[in-house]
Scaffold this active site. Structure first.
Site, PDB file in Angstrom:
ATOM      1  N   HIS A  56       0.636  -1.206   0.067  1.00 27.20           N
ATOM      2  CA  HIS A  56      -0.272   0.071   0.023  1.00 27.20           C
ATOM      3  C   HIS A  56       0.925   1.158   0.044  1.00 27.20           C
ATOM      4  O   HIS A  56       1.969   1.363   0.401  1.00 27.20           O
ATOM      5  CB  HIS A  56      -0.798   0.088   1.357  1.00 27.20           C
ATOM      6  CG  HIS A  56      -2.098  -1.159   1.292  1.00 27.20           C
ATOM      7  ND1 HIS A  56      -3.110  -0.900   2.031  1.00 27.20           N
ATOM      8  CD2 HIS A  56      -2.171  -2.266   0.320  1.00 27.20           C
ATOM      9  CE1 HIS A  56      -3.955  -1.917   1.780  1.00 27.20           C
ATOM     10  NE2 HIS A  56      -3.270  -2.918   0.708  1.00 27.20           N
ATOM     11  N   GLU A  58       0.869   4.089   1.858  1.00 25.52           N
ATOM     12  CA  GLU A  58       1.327   4.559   3.279  1.00 25.52           C
ATOM     13  C   GLU A  58       2.508   3.865   3.659  1.00 25.52           C
ATOM     14  O   GLU A  58       3.336   4.171   4.089  1.00 25.52           O
ATOM     15  CB  GLU A  58       0.143   4.785   4.162  1.00 25.52           C
ATOM     16  CG  GLU A  58      -0.867   5.691   3.905  1.00 25.52           C
ATOM     17  CD  GLU A  58      -1.871   5.057   2.907  1.00 25.52           C
ATOM     18  OE1 GLU A  58      -3.152   5.452   3.008  1.00 25.52           O
ATOM     19  OE2 GLU A  58      -1.745   3.691   2.465  1.00 25.52           O
ATOM     20  N   CYS A  84      -5.926   2.222   5.059  1.00 21.59           N
ATOM     21  CA  CYS A  84      -6.717   0.885   5.223  1.00 21.59           C
ATOM     22  C   CYS A  84      -6.520   0.693   6.945  1.00 21.59           C
ATOM     23  O   CYS A  84      -5.878   0.901   7.464  1.00 21.59           O
ATOM     24  CB  CYS A  84      -6.144  -0.210   4.731  1.00 21.59           C
ATOM     25  SG  CYS A  84      -4.789  -0.711   5.136  1.00 21.59           S
ATOM     26  N   CYS A  94      -2.486   0.159   7.276  1.00 17.76           N
ATOM     27  CA  CYS A  94      -1.678   1.292   7.149  1.00 17.76           C
ATOM     28  C   CYS A  94      -1.942   2.224   8.396  1.00 17.76           C
ATOM     29  O   CYS A  94      -1.270   2.893   8.611  1.00 17.76           O
ATOM     30  CB  CYS A  94      -2.107   2.141   5.774  1.00 17.76           C
ATOM     31  SG  CYS A  94      -1.412   1.000   4.400  1.00 17.76           S
TER      32      CYS A  94
END
Length: 159
Positions: A56, A58, A84, A94
């Protein structure tokens, strides 16, 4: 637009633009994230699937800072989509990574749509005392960038 709003706008614009670099995947959003220090210096940036199909944005940005000893307590993370709170393929989320890093401010373009999971990133961050700023003026562009995935609006973001 105040000074801080202008700065937030500039960095979130960069995060949204960064999300365009994400390899397309019909079951995953294209997200860009940038970590900015208290003094306004960019610390790291990342985007979804930058290094692996399950990474992801982040996670990518914060991973670049791992082990550097940089104090992130005054930093802001700018993300084109809500961090998330549920991961299908990995953990931590995240949201958890942001909290563990000590980041106290998150600026995002829009909340994660109710397409895959009921994301609670904003609520979890706020409950932990993190300031969360949503800049909905970027939402239409984020939806367009993510036209490859179903993007039902999150009713929590509607007036």
């Amino acid at each position: 637009m105040t000074g801080r709003d202008s700065i937030d706008h500039r960095w979130l614009r960069a995060a949204v633009d960064l999300s365009r670099r994400c390899p397309s995947k019909p079951t995953a959003y294209a997200v860009g994230a940038i970590v900015v220090a208290r003094d306004g210096a960019e610390l790291a940036r990342g985007y979804s699937r930058e290094t692996d199909e399950h990474v992801h944005a982040e996670q990518s940005a914060l991973g670049k800072l791992a082990g550097t000893g940089v104090d992130l307590s005054g930093a802001t993370i700018y993300s084109s989509l809500e961090p998330c709170s549920v991961r299908a393929h990995a953990s931590p989320t995240c949201t958890q990574l942001i909290l563990v890093a000590g980041i106290r401010r998150v600026v995002l373009a829009m909340r994660e749509p109710l397409g895959f999971v009921d994301c609670q990133g904003v609520e979890l961050l706020e409950a932990a005392g993190v300031e969360v700023v949503e800049m909905p003026e970027f939402a239409d562009e984020v939806r367009l960038i993510n036209a490859h995935v179903p993007l039902d609006p999150d009713p929590r973001s509607l007036p």
